[in-house]
Design an enzyme around this catalytic site. Structure first.
Site, PDB file in Angstrom:
ATOM      1  N   TYR A 127      43.069   6.076  17.181  1.00 14.17           N
ATOM      2  CA  TYR A 127      43.454   5.621  16.161  1.00 14.17           C
ATOM      3  C   TYR A 127      44.628   5.030  17.624  1.00 14.17           C
ATOM      4  O   TYR A 127      45.465   3.800  17.937  1.00 14.17           O
ATOM      5  CB  TYR A 127      44.243   5.503  14.548  1.00 14.17           C
ATOM      6  CG  TYR A 127      43.447   4.919  14.162  1.00 14.17           C
ATOM      7  CD1 TYR A 127      42.382   5.758  13.491  1.00 14.17           C
ATOM      8  CD2 TYR A 127      44.373   4.271  12.942  1.00 14.17           C
ATOM      9  CE1 TYR A 127      41.323   4.843  12.558  1.00 14.17           C
ATOM     10  CE2 TYR A 127      42.937   4.384  11.561  1.00 14.17           C
ATOM     11  CZ  TYR A 127      42.753   4.103  11.380  1.00 14.17           C
ATOM     12  OH  TYR A 127      41.556   4.152  10.868  1.00 14.17           O
ATOM     13  N   LYS A 182      32.831  16.148  14.244  1.00 11.45           N
ATOM     14  CA  LYS A 182      31.964  15.860  14.742  1.00 11.45           C
ATOM     15  C   LYS A 182      31.424  16.486  16.396  1.00 11.45           C
ATOM     16  O   LYS A 182      31.376  16.049  17.185  1.00 11.45           O
ATOM     17  CB  LYS A 182      31.131  13.825  15.408  1.00 11.45           C
ATOM     18  CG  LYS A 182      30.601  12.793  15.540  1.00 11.45           C
ATOM     19  CD  LYS A 182      29.238  13.029  14.945  1.00 11.45           C
ATOM     20  CE  LYS A 182      27.813  12.950  15.206  1.00 11.45           C
ATOM     21  NZ  LYS A 182      27.184  12.963  14.113  1.00 11.45           N
ATOM     22  N   ASP A 226      28.347  13.050   9.354  1.00  6.37           N
ATOM     23  CA  ASP A 226      27.424  12.348   8.326  1.00  6.37           C
ATOM     24  C   ASP A 226      26.915  12.720   7.454  1.00  6.37           C
ATOM     25  O   ASP A 226      26.913  12.370   6.423  1.00  6.37           O
ATOM     26  CB  ASP A 226      26.349  12.199  10.353  1.00  6.37           C
ATOM     27  CG  ASP A 226      26.010  13.215  10.780  1.00  6.37           C
ATOM     28  OD1 ASP A 226      26.992  14.239  11.074  1.00  6.37           O
ATOM     29  OD2 ASP A 226      25.217  13.127  12.097  1.00  6.37           O
ATOM     30  N   ASP A 243      39.719   7.878   7.271  1.00  9.31           N
ATOM     31  CA  ASP A 243      39.787   6.426   6.806  1.00  9.31           C
ATOM     32  C   ASP A 243      38.563   6.041   6.305  1.00  9.31           C
ATOM     33  O   ASP A 243      38.374   5.149   5.377  1.00  9.31           O
ATOM     34  CB  ASP A 243      40.280   5.514   7.887  1.00  9.31           C
ATOM     35  CG  ASP A 243      40.004   4.134   7.465  1.00  9.31           C
ATOM     36  OD1 ASP A 243      40.664   3.993   7.124  1.00  9.31           O
ATOM     37  OD2 ASP A 243      39.718   3.439   8.146  1.00  9.31           O
ATOM     38  N   ASP A 285      37.806   5.778   1.333  1.00  7.35           N
ATOM     39  CA  ASP A 285      37.494   4.840   0.677  1.00  7.35           C
ATOM     40  C   ASP A 285      36.556   5.217  -0.023  1.00  7.35           C
ATOM     41  O   ASP A 285      36.184   5.048  -0.792  1.00  7.35           O
ATOM     42  CB  ASP A 285      37.241   4.052   2.031  1.00  7.35           C
ATOM     43  CG  ASP A 285      38.444   2.700   1.715  1.00  7.35           C
ATOM     44  OD1 ASP A 285      39.338   2.990   2.135  1.00  7.35           O
ATOM     45  OD2 ASP A 285      38.176   1.510   1.898  1.00  7.35           O
TER      46      ASP A 285
HETATM   47  C1  LIG Z   1      44.378  -1.199   7.477  1.00  7.98           C
HETATM   48  C2  LIG Z   1      44.188   0.192   8.233  1.00  7.98           C
HETATM   49  C3  LIG Z   1      45.349   0.140   9.190  1.00  7.98           C
HETATM   50  C4  LIG Z   1      44.638   0.760   7.897  1.00  7.98           C
HETATM   51  C5  LIG Z   1      44.087   2.336   8.070  1.00  7.98           C
HETATM   52  O1  LIG Z   1      43.025   2.371   9.295  1.00  7.98           O
HETATM   53  O2  LIG Z   1      44.312   3.502   8.642  1.00  7.98           O
HETATM   54  C6  LIG Z   1      43.187   1.073   6.079  1.00  7.98           C
HETATM   55  O3  LIG Z   1      42.440   1.116   5.963  1.00  7.98           O
HETATM   56  C7  LIG Z   1      44.370   2.530   5.286  1.00  7.98           C
HETATM   57  O4  LIG Z   1      43.307   3.054   5.624  1.00  7.98           O
HETATM   58  O5  LIG Z   1      45.429   2.649   5.065  1.00  7.98           O
HETATM   59 MG   LIG Z   2      41.601   2.863   5.224  1.00  9.66          MG
END
Ligand SMILES: CC(C)[C@H](C(=O)O)[C@@H](O)C(=O)O
Ligand SMILES: [Mg+2]
Ligand SMILES: NC(=O)c1ccc[n+]([C@@H]2O[C@H](COP(=O)([O-])OP(=O)(O)OC[C@H]3O[C@@H](n4cnc5c(N)ncnc54)[C@H](O)[C@@H]3O)[C@@H](O)[C@H]2O)c1
Length: 357
Positions: free
Chosen positions: A135, A190, A222, A246, A250
């Site tokens: 990042y 990884k 993975d 990240d 999710d």
């Molecule tokens: C919007 C983006 C920069 C952010 C990230 O990748 O960290 C988001 O996906 C998160 O999870 O907070």
């Molecule tokens: Mg995110």
């Protein structure tokens, strides 16, 4: 207690309004000051993170953040894109430790796409390193390839990197957190392919030796993605880098029923924190009054706990959230047959009412 309130874009303004409502319903005195961030700040000031917003965030004890972004800004130069605001806040405030707890509330077991027995009672904590990795690594950019499969072709590149102190400090955060929970850390890497993550694994192992009471398990990313949906309850604390964290957070959100249920706290070394839902600005549902505000309300509870030293108030909010779920109230993302569909503001109002009961 000063809170910087940064609603941002899309559903950000709708969900933060509900969290502010809930905070105002507590019998605590807060000074709250709002500022523009993301696309909204770009429109008004020509920059997604204006100096005045950054200053407000730096001076506050805590930051309540909504979400930033909209497809319409995707063609802007990268430094002007809304997402740079959240990245800039994380970097400028040194918010390296991101806590994303994935808890499946009993009442939402049926809302997940997974079988109820896999997720009933789930309580895992993803700790994502937030200020390093690919990042933020330099150099990055576009250039003409000098080697590889297509010398002379246009190419893009980013740099994945982690330093020893960056890995050590997030490792300590993870082991400390595990000590207060079920004493197990899964470090996700990884290492079989990337040198950055072989180093990550080596440093995790070294730091782990200082915590003989905590079990340390290493897992490739993975496999971790697969295990998270196969046997999520086998995890306790998951610690990983910025990019893998990240993605896996999710994924973990669906174990809780919806991404609208996943709060987060991003802390620096002086426990100043930024609190935001793990999801984004959801342009597809923005302005419709249907977004789930619970991840943001639960993020406000984390703010009370971690940065404002108000554990009792944090617990009151969490109990109120459980109560509205027990009453059967559901925004569309967590709706299932036999429950009552409500909008964003109705859900916020119900949490306020449950607080007062
Ligand atoms: C919007 C983006 C920069 C952010 C990230 O990748 O960290 C988001 O996906 C998160 O999870 O907070
Ligand atoms: Mg995110
Ligand atoms: N920290 C942040 O500010 C942050 C985080 C992630 C994405 N983003 C940005 O948000 C924008 C949209 O990204 P995306 O669509 O990939 O991810 P997203 O998280 O905004 O949305 C993904 C899906 O989840 C749904 N969703 C998200 N939050 C919800 C909620 N509270 N209630 C109900 N449903 C919800 C959305 O409707 C959408 O279908 C992009 O510009 C992205 O960069 C910002």
């Amino acid at each position: 207690m000063k809170i910087a309130v940064l609603p941002g874009d899309g559903i950000g303004t709708e969900i933060v309004a509900e969290a502010v409502k809930v905070l105002n319903a507590l019998d605590l005195k807060f000074e709250m000051e709002s500022a523009l961030v993301g696309g909204a700040a770009y429109e008004a000031h020509g920059h997604p993170l204006p100096e005045s917003t950054l200053q407000l965030a730096k001076e506050a004890d805590a930051i309540l953040f909504g979400a930033v972004g909209d497809w319409k800004y995707d063609k802007l130069d990268r430094p002007l894109r809304p997402e740079q605001a959240i990245l800039g806040l994380r970097k400028n405030l040194g918010l390296f430790a991101n806590f994303r707890p994935a808890i499946c509330y009993e009442q939402l077991v049926g809302a997940s796409s997974l079988k109820p027995e896999l997720i009933a009672g789930l309580d895992i904590l993803i700790i994502r390193e937030l200020t390093g990795d690919i990042y933020f690594g330099q150099p990055r950019g576009r250039r003409t390839a000098v080697d590889g499969h297509f010398p002379g072709a246009e190419e893009a590149f980013d740099t994945m990197r982690y330093s020893r102190p960056e890995i050590e400090r997030i490792a300590h955060v993870a082991f400390h957190a595990a000590r207060k929970r079920n004493k197990k850390v899964t470090s996700v890497d990884k290492a079989n392919v990337l040198e950055t993550f072989q180093f990550w694994k080596d440093v995790m192992t070294e730091v782990g030796q200082q915590y003989p009471d905590v079990e340390l398990q290493h897992m490739y990313v993975d496999n971790a993605a697969m295990q998270l949906v196969k046997a999520p309850k086998a995890f306790d604390v998951v610690v990983t880098g910025n990019m893998f964290g990240d993605i896996l957070s999710d994924e973990a959100s669906m174990l809780t029923g919806s991404i609208g249920m996943l709060p987060s706290a991003s802390l620096n070394s002086s426990n100043q924190g930024l609190y935001e839902p793990s999801h984004g600005s959801a342009p597809d549902i923005a302005g419709k009054g249907v977004a789930n505000p619970l991840a943001t309300i639960l993020s406000a509870a984390m703010m009370l706990r971690f940065s404002l030293n108000q554990e009792a108030a944090a617990q009151r909010i969490e109990a109120a959230v459980q109560k509205v779920l027990a009453q059967g109230l559901r925004t569309p993302d967590i709706y299932s047959e036999g429950t009552t569909k409500v909008g964003t503001a109705q859900m916020g109002d119900a949490v306020v009412k449950a607080l007062q009961a």
